[in-house]
Design a protein around this motif. Sequence first.
Motif, PDB file in Angstrom:
ATOM      1  N   ASN A  48       0.864  -1.173   0.019  1.00 34.33           N
ATOM      2  CA  ASN A  48      -0.035  -0.027   0.111  1.00 34.33           C
ATOM      3  C   ASN A  48       0.700   1.295   0.012  1.00 34.33           C
ATOM      4  O   ASN A  48       0.234   2.340  -0.257  1.00 34.33           O
ATOM      5  N   LYS A  49       2.239   1.071   0.229  1.00 35.50           N
ATOM      6  CA  LYS A  49       2.803   2.428   0.075  1.00 35.50           C
ATOM      7  C   LYS A  49       3.129   2.874  -1.294  1.00 35.50           C
ATOM      8  O   LYS A  49       3.594   3.666  -1.974  1.00 35.50           O
ATOM      9  N   ASP A  69      -1.785   2.419  -4.965  1.00 38.06           N
ATOM     10  CA  ASP A  69      -3.116   3.410  -4.412  1.00 38.06           C
ATOM     11  C   ASP A  69      -4.401   2.759  -4.385  1.00 38.06           C
ATOM     12  O   ASP A  69      -4.976   2.695  -3.364  1.00 38.06           O
ATOM     13  N   VAL A  70      -4.713   2.013  -5.223  1.00 38.09           N
ATOM     14  CA  VAL A  70      -5.958   1.309  -5.439  1.00 38.09           C
ATOM     15  C   VAL A  70      -5.718  -0.009  -6.308  1.00 38.09           C
ATOM     16  O   VAL A  70      -4.833  -0.040  -7.184  1.00 38.09           O
ATOM     17  N   THR A  73      -4.592  -4.126   1.348  1.00 34.04           N
ATOM     18  CA  THR A  73      -4.211  -3.154   2.206  1.00 34.04           C
ATOM     19  C   THR A  73      -4.488  -1.795   1.615  1.00 34.04           C
ATOM     20  O   THR A  73      -4.035  -0.798   2.358  1.00 34.04           O
ATOM     21  N   MET A  74      -4.921  -1.512   0.665  1.00 32.18           N
ATOM     22  CA  MET A  74      -5.361  -0.308   0.136  1.00 32.18           C
ATOM     23  C   MET A  74      -6.763  -0.286  -0.452  1.00 32.18           C
ATOM     24  O   MET A  74      -7.138  -1.629  -0.341  1.00 32.18           O
ATOM     25  N   PRO A  75      -7.520   0.619  -0.829  1.00 33.92           N
ATOM     26  CA  PRO A  75      -8.826   0.630  -1.240  1.00 33.92           C
ATOM     27  C   PRO A  75      -8.862  -0.379  -2.593  1.00 33.92           C
ATOM     28  O   PRO A  75      -7.931  -0.453  -3.348  1.00 33.92           O
TER      29      PRO A  75
END
Length: 172
Positions: free
Chosen positions: A65-66, A69-70, A88-90
């Motif tokens: 997730n770093k 972004d999606v 761990t991201m949207p």
Amino acid sequence: ADEAGLCLKSGNACILRGGKEASHSNRAIHRVLADALERTGLNPHAIQLIETADREAVRIALAANKFIDVVIPRGGEGLIRAVVEQATMPVIKHYKGVCHTYVDRDADLDMAQRICLNAKTQRPGTCNAMETLLVHEAIAGEFLPAIAAAMKEAGVEMRGCPKARAICPDMK
């Protein structure tokens, strides 16, 4: 290719990962897209491809997730649920597609019939299974009876608009 186009049009880079059954196609599509980017002066690395079919690569990407972004998973409900659980991201998700197949007046009708049958019957539970068949009116009289018979033989119930039902009275 459609996901890559949407990402680029919105000013984003993307990482693609297709299924193992289409690995050769995935690589070919990625190569064409990267070449097109380079020819138009865009960074060819804006579209990346995860080439391995190993699911561990997906698990690693879903934890990044770093850097990501999606995630937009494309596939069946099981895949989408797994991505949602692990990401761990949207996640932009969908569970049902509304997939159309269009048969043009200039189509090779035998090929079109094979494509339509495959699109509907090969994996009917996936989000990209054909749900709507659109046929150019110039070939409807020839094509619809043939595809309706083939679909019926495959266990598929076809429903049609009034024009289609006038050509194929057995259609609902």
